[in-house]
Motif scaffolding. Structure first.
Motif, PDB file in Angstrom:
ATOM      1  N   UNK A  62       0.852  -1.183   0.000  1.00 40.86           N
ATOM      2  CA  UNK A  62       0.000   0.000   0.000  1.00 40.86           C
ATOM      3  C   UNK A  62       0.886   1.231   0.000  1.00 40.86           C
ATOM      4  N   UNK A  63       0.872   1.975  -1.091  1.00 35.90           N
ATOM      5  CA  UNK A  63       1.704   3.161  -1.171  1.00 35.90           C
ATOM      6  C   UNK A  63       3.171   2.798  -1.047  1.00 35.90           C
ATOM      7  N   UNK A  64       3.920   3.660  -0.341  1.00 37.54           N
ATOM      8  CA  UNK A  64       5.361   3.458  -0.231  1.00 37.54           C
ATOM      9  C   UNK A  64       5.781   2.850   1.098  1.00 37.54           C
ATOM     10  N   UNK A  65       4.884   2.827   2.076  1.00 36.84           N
ATOM     11  CA  UNK A  65       5.316   2.468   3.422  1.00 36.84           C
ATOM     12  C   UNK A  65       4.736   1.172   3.974  1.00 36.84           C
ATOM     13  N   UNK A  66       3.509   0.840   3.622  1.00 43.44           N
ATOM     14  CA  UNK A  66       2.855  -0.291   4.281  1.00 43.44           C
ATOM     15  C   UNK A  66       2.845  -1.533   3.413  1.00 43.44           C
ATOM     16  N   UNK A  67       3.320  -2.633   3.979  1.00 43.89           N
ATOM     17  CA  UNK A  67       3.302  -3.915   3.295  1.00 43.89           C
ATOM     18  C   UNK A  67       2.651  -4.950   4.200  1.00 43.89           C
ATOM     19  N   UNK A  68       1.839  -5.813   3.615  1.00 47.95           N
ATOM     20  CA  UNK A  68       1.211  -6.903   4.356  1.00 47.95           C
ATOM     21  C   UNK A  68       1.549  -8.208   3.649  1.00 47.95           C
ATOM     22  N   UNK A  69       2.232  -9.093   4.350  1.00 45.58           N
ATOM     23  CA  UNK A  69       2.528 -10.419   3.815  1.00 45.58           C
ATOM     24  C   UNK A  69       1.394 -11.371   4.181  1.00 45.58           C
ATOM     25  N   UNK A  70       1.148 -12.333   3.307  1.00 44.16           N
ATOM     26  CA  UNK A  70       0.152 -13.370   3.555  1.00 44.16           C
ATOM     27  C   UNK A  70       0.829 -14.732   3.433  1.00 44.16           C
ATOM     28  N   UNK A  71       0.746 -15.551   4.474  1.00 43.92           N
ATOM     29  CA  UNK A  71       1.122 -16.955   4.375  1.00 43.92           C
ATOM     30  C   UNK A  71      -0.110 -17.720   3.950  1.00 43.92           C
ATOM     31  N   UNK A  72       0.009 -18.505   2.894  1.00 43.19           N
ATOM     32  CA  UNK A  72      -1.150 -19.180   2.310  1.00 43.19           C
ATOM     33  C   UNK A  72      -0.986 -20.688   2.444  1.00 43.19           C
ATOM     34  N   UNK A  73      -2.040 -21.344   2.917  1.00 40.78           N
ATOM     35  CA  UNK A  73      -2.027 -22.798   3.057  1.00 40.78           C
ATOM     36  C   UNK A  73      -3.320 -23.363   2.474  1.00 40.78           C
ATOM     37  N   UNK A  74      -3.185 -24.345   1.578  1.00 36.30           N
ATOM     38  CA  UNK A  74      -4.365 -25.020   1.038  1.00 36.30           C
ATOM     39  C   UNK A  74      -4.374 -26.470   1.507  1.00 36.30           C
ATOM     40  N   UNK A  75      -5.563 -26.996   1.756  1.00 40.65           N
ATOM     41  CA  UNK A  75      -5.711 -28.356   2.293  1.00 40.65           C
ATOM     42  C   UNK A  75      -6.968 -28.999   1.701  1.00 40.65           C
ATOM     43  N   UNK A  76      -6.848 -30.198   1.093  1.00 37.21           N
ATOM     44  CA  UNK A  76      -8.044 -30.866   0.560  1.00 37.21           C
ATOM     45  C   UNK A  76      -8.964 -31.335   1.681  1.00 37.21           C
ATOM     46  N   UNK A  77     -10.256 -31.046   1.569  1.00 42.12           N
ATOM     47  CA  UNK A  77     -11.251 -31.497   2.546  1.00 42.12           C
ATOM     48  C   UNK A  77     -12.353 -32.259   1.804  1.00 42.12           C
ATOM     49  N   UNK A  78     -13.371 -32.674   2.523  1.00 44.10           N
ATOM     50  CA  UNK A  78     -14.434 -33.497   1.950  1.00 44.10           C
ATOM     51  C   UNK A  78     -15.114 -32.819   0.766  1.00 44.10           C
ATOM     52  N   UNK A  79     -15.342 -31.504   0.864  1.00 46.92           N
ATOM     53  CA  UNK A  79     -16.095 -30.793  -0.178  1.00 46.92           C
ATOM     54  C   UNK A  79     -15.214 -29.891  -1.041  1.00 46.92           C
ATOM     55  N   UNK A  80     -13.916 -30.071  -0.979  1.00 49.66           N
ATOM     56  CA  UNK A  80     -13.011 -29.269  -1.794  1.00 49.66           C
ATOM     57  C   UNK A  80     -11.882 -28.712  -0.965  1.00 49.66           C
ATOM     58  N   UNK A  81     -11.090 -27.849  -1.556  1.00 49.69           N
ATOM     59  CA  UNK A  81      -9.919 -27.303  -0.876  1.00 49.69           C
ATOM     60  C   UNK A  81     -10.290 -26.175   0.092  1.00 49.69           C
ATOM     61  N   UNK A  82      -9.774 -26.289   1.308  1.00 49.55           N
ATOM     62  CA  UNK A  82      -9.863 -25.178   2.257  1.00 49.55           C
ATOM     63  C   UNK A  82      -8.567 -24.385   2.163  1.00 49.55           C
TER      64      UNK A  82
END
Length: 581
Positions: free
Chosen positions: A276-296
């Motif tokens: 966001x702009x020049x100063x603010x950064x947000x990192x996201x750790x992403x995890x996917x996992x197969x479940x009964x009705x699809x990926x969570x």
């Protein structure tokens, strides 16, 4: 351009359009300015745009186009965000049926073509144009508001627009436009990541940041796709979406975090970043996992701008803070922080390292994962699949002349043994371990196989902690609580009279929960000679706890009661987070 410097240089040299000395000078300018090699050559006037465009057109069998001779279809600009166009130096020219004509400075940039294909769901016809004409077309044709929006970047530097708008404003129109992805056509999911889905995902991400969420849960159930945010440690339902869009939405998140979009049977882990702009950064750790009705899919938000590294603000009481500060100032020994996942252990350790960090000290950390990066601290990402474990990293650290070592977690005997030896040989070692309270940490180490005399000699301080929700200051009101309820959670009888309890009434500021923000409860045990003697005698965790309390330790429950007395939290919250025998 994404043409590799050596390849473009060799091709231009071979075509005798530049000399070797000119190439070397352009490479130097490229490194200094962080620009493309083609831009550097143009800047130095070693080649003109017409010659470069003709060369690229012939080399990559791509027709050249003069943008000035064509009227840009501005309705197509909504398909390709400004930041993406600017990053890849491209612009949509026109549309013919299901094909989109795009002008680009680098026809070899397959990443750019893939991004456009993913965003639009259309076939892409590529034309090569001069960099100056594309830059002028971008700045002239994109609306000013589009040029001011911020960027989203993925793990592989894949950046897209993040429109700063409320989630509620995008949901209605988006759901009508999303293409259905059939359950048995998962291989087609990549084609379904169209503009409406991009808009939906952007809305979910930006709304999570505005809501102060620490995690986003995207969960498929039998009939719906549920979106939930974890705010202040508690999950809150946010959206219920049609199950038919789950593949498209999941695919979009995977593209952003550089995961395999075709793999739906195995768990995957990735990372992406919002800027966001020049100063603010947000990192996201992403995890996917197969479940009964699809990926969570679960996304953990790591917002460095909201990271609290001031030890005075974490929640320590006066004696606890004094004990902790004295411990981290010692030249050697081991400091252990214990608690469940999500209890703020990493923040406490980072706060200690932040205070200790200075040019005269070599600090090394082994983490899995690295949640935040810090200048001046050598941080190593653990990769067990290639043999880089906590134990092997710690063993290597000792050959790197460290003063302070942080180990993300002590999980096994090997890591514990090396950490103890490091603490005994002149290093300050900080780490985490999973136990329910501070006294149990001693028996945990011994059960791992560490001899009691080594534990008593190496460990100098143990901290147990939990995160507790704070009452919202905007809707804070007095609360009537019975004497029996106070006694039940261990309230001192002599403090009941005259203590006023508070609660949050609920307001838009706290999303009607009555709580806003969290603070830590601590249990701090400095190991003095008396406690060390008990360890050598093989005392149990309960015996160590009784002696620590006698010496002035406040338990987690007692720390919670102090926060009630200070008007910071409620008895319900203390009872939820802490447990007393």
């Amino acid at each position: 351009m994404r043409i590799e410097t050596s390849l473009l240089g060799q091709l231009l040299l071979k075509a005798r359009l530049i000399t070797e000395n000119q190439l070397n000078e352009a490479i130097r300018i490229q490194k200094e300015d962080g620009t493309r090699l083609g831009s550097a050559l143009l800047k130095l006037r070693y080649i003109n745009e017409d010659s470069l465009i003709t060369f690229l057109s012939r080399q990559y069998n791509t027709p050249a186009i003069n943008i000035a001779d064509h009227k840009i279809d501005t309705s197509l600009l909504r398909l390709i965000p400004y930041e993406l166009a600017k990053k890849h130096q491209l612009i949509p020219i026109s549309k013919e049926g299901a094909s989109l004509r795009v002008a680009i400075t680098d026809p070899s940039n397959s990443f750019a073509i893939d991004d456009v294909r993913f965003l639009t769901g259309m076939k892409v016809s590529v034309y090569v144009a001069s960099e100056s004409s594309i830059k002028e077309a971008i700045e002239t044709n994109y609306p000013k508001r589009e040029r001011e929006v911020k960027k989203v970047s993925g793990k592989a530097e894949q950046k897209d627009i993040l429109a700063l708008e409320d989630l509620g404003k995008v949901i209605g129109s988006v759901l009508e436009d999303i293409t259905v992805v059939e359950e048995k056509e998962e291989e087609k999911a990549i084609k379904e990541v169209d503009a409406p889905v991009v808009k939906l995902v952007n809305g979910i991400l930006i709304n999570a940041i505005k809501s102060r969420a620490s995690d986003i849960h995207i969960e498929p159930f039998e009939d719906i796709l549920m979106i939930r945010y974890r705010v202040d440690g508690v999950l809150q339902p946010v959206l219920k979406l049609p199950l038919r869009i789950k593949n498209a939405l999941t695919s979009r998140v995977k593209i952003m975090s550089n995961l395999d979009i075709s793999e739906r049977r195995l768990p995957q882990d990735g990372r992406m970043k919002l800027k966001f702009g020049d100063n603010r950064e947000v990192d996201f750790r992403v995890s996917s996992m197969p479940t009964l009705f699809g990926e969570k899919v679960v996304l953990r938000l790591l917002d460095k701008s909201s990271l609290q590294l001031d030890l005075l603000m974490l929640g320590f009481d006066k004696k606890q803070l004094q004990d902790f500060l004295e411990a981290i100032k010692k030249p050697y020994g081991m400091i252990l922080v214990t608690g469940p996942t999500g209890s703020g252990k990493t923040t406490t350790l980072y706060s200690a390292l932040s205070r200790l960090n200075n040019p005269g000290i070599n600090i090394m950390t082994a983490e899995d994962p690295i949640e935040y990066d810090f200048f001046g601290i050598n941080q190593i990402q653990i990769k067990e699949e290639i043999g880089l474990t906590f134990a092997s990293a710690l063993r290597s650290f000792l050959r790197q002349d460290p003063d302070i070592i942080m180990v993300g977690e002590i999980r096994d005997f090997e890591t514990a043994e090396i950490a103890v030896k490091a603490a005994l040989t002149g290093h300050l070692v900080l780490s985490t371990i999973h136990t329910n309270d501070a006294p149990s940490t001693i028996t945990r180490l011994i059960n791992m196989g560490i001899e009691p005399f080594l534990v008593s000699s190496s460990v100098i301080l143990i901290v147990a902690q939990r995160l507790i929700r704070k009452i919202c200051d905007n809707c804070k009101i007095g609360q009537e609580v019975s004497e029996a309820a106070l006694l039940k959670i261990g309230f001192p009888p002599d403090r009941i009279k005259g203590t006023e309890c508070y609660a949050g009434a609920g307001c838009p500021e706290c999303n009607e929960t009555g709580y806003k923000g969290r603070i830590a409860l601590y249990e701090v045990i400095p190991l003095n000679e008396g406690l060390k003697e008990l360890i050598l005698q093989g005392a149990t965790a309960s015996e160590i706890k009784k002696e620590a309390i006698r010496l002035g330790m406040s338990t987690l429950r007692q720390s919670g009661i102090k926060k009630i007395i200070e008007g910071m939290t409620t008895i319900e919250e203390v009872a939820r987070v802490t447990f007393e025998d």
